[in-house]
Design a protein around this motif. Structure first.
Motif, short mmCIF file in Angstrom:
data_model
loop_
_atom_site.label_atom_id
_atom_site.label_comp_id
_atom_site.label_asym_id
_atom_site.label_seq_id
_atom_site.Cartn_x
_atom_site.Cartn_y
_atom_site.Cartn_z
N ARG A 156 -6.82 2.92 -10.39
CA ARG A 156 -7.47 4.07 -9.76
C ARG A 156 -6.60 5.32 -9.79
O ARG A 156 -7.09 6.43 -9.49
N GLY A 199 -2.03 4.04 -3.96
CA GLY A 199 -1.95 2.79 -4.70
C GLY A 199 -1.97 1.62 -3.74
O GLY A 199 -1.41 1.71 -2.64
N CYS A 200 -2.61 0.54 -4.13
CA CYS A 200 -2.65 -0.67 -3.29
C CYS A 200 -2.96 -1.87 -4.17
O CYS A 200 -4.02 -1.93 -4.79
N ILE A 201 -2.01 -2.78 -4.24
CA ILE A 201 -2.17 -4.00 -5.02
C ILE A 201 -1.61 -5.17 -4.21
O ILE A 201 -0.61 -5.01 -3.49
N ASN A 208 4.09 -6.66 -6.38
CA ASN A 208 2.97 -5.87 -5.88
C ASN A 208 3.37 -4.42 -5.66
O ASN A 208 2.54 -3.51 -5.83
N ALA A 243 1.40 -1.50 -7.49
CA ALA A 243 0.78 -0.42 -6.72
C ALA A 243 1.25 0.94 -7.20
O ALA A 243 0.47 1.90 -7.23
N HIS A 274 0.53 0.54 -11.78
CA HIS A 274 -0.55 -0.14 -12.50
C HIS A 274 -1.86 -0.23 -11.70
O HIS A 274 -2.73 -1.01 -12.10
N ASP A 275 -2.00 0.53 -10.62
CA ASP A 275 -3.29 0.58 -9.94
C ASP A 275 -4.23 1.42 -10.82
O ASP A 275 -3.96 2.61 -11.04
N THR A 299 0.84 -1.19 0.00
CA THR A 299 0.00 0.00 0.00
C THR A 299 0.88 1.24 0.00
O THR A 299 1.84 1.32 0.77
#
Length: 204
Positions: free
Chosen positions: A95, A67-69, A85, A89, A92-93, A58
């Motif tokens: 949002r 960002g959070c993946i 990840n 984040a 490539h998030d 995160t």
């Protein structure tokens, strides 16, 4: 590169060593730093980094999500999962726009390592609420092609179980009042570490 500090950890038998937090935070930060074309210090190797584990990375900027993946199942070594990840984040998030080098030093990194998912047998939303502990349990909802998860940290923003579930259903693409006996519910807990602030207190 400023050395991150461990700020939160749950201690349970069979989980990661007490020294894991700073290593994992450095691992995530190094992956993004190098992807931005900057130099980063090497990360020490450890046997536990080679063990399969599921993680989330995160990113927060001035207290807001940036960002959070993450992964819900342990399908690759922890070190690889953290690196992948972290990059996802940052860049490539869907949002958020990709992270820029100019804002990177103002970003706070948080790493969560998940326990195995535990499927719950639930007959109603009331039954579900009785089986989760606010502040401790993360939750996964699955219904057909719909899926969503909230880490335990989300309880800080949504402390009421009913509100937590409504927002999680929305995240999964379901109506907030949705219920079906075919709904799959899983809970988990995490070990988590967070940088206390942007490194060296720097901002853009």
């Amino acid at each position: 590169m400023s050395h991150p500090q461990q700020t939160s950890q749950e201690h349970r038998p069979g989980q990661l060593p007490a020294s894991a937090g700073p290593v994992l935070l450095d691992l995530a930060r190094t992956a993004i730093t190098e992807a931005l074309g900057q130099t980063a210090a090497p990360i020490p190797d450890a046997n536990w980094l080679r063990e399969p584990a599921a993680s989330f990375v995160t990113l927060n900027q001035r207290g807001a999500l940036r960002g959070c993946i993450g992964s819900l199942s342990a399908h690759r070594p922890l070190a690889e999962d953290i690196r992948a990840n972290a990059l996802a984040a940052a860049f490539h998030d869907p949002r958020f726009p990709p992270l820029g080098a100019g804002e990177w030093l103002a970003v706070q990194v948080e790493v969560s390592v998940l326990s195995p998912l535990e499927r719950l047998a639930v007959s109603s939303e009331v039954d579900l609420i009785a089986q989760i502990q606010p502040g401790r349990h993360g939750l996964v909802l699955r219904y057909g092609s719909y899926q969503g998860t909230f880490l335990p940290q989300v309880w800080e923003e949504l402390p009421e179980p009913e509100q937590f579930l409504r927002q999680l259903k929305r995240k999964a693409g379901l109506p907030p009042d949705f219920w079906s006996l075919e709904l799959e519910v899983y809970r988990y807990h995490v070990q988590k570490w967070r940088e206390p602030q942007a490194p060296a207190g720097k901002t853009t």
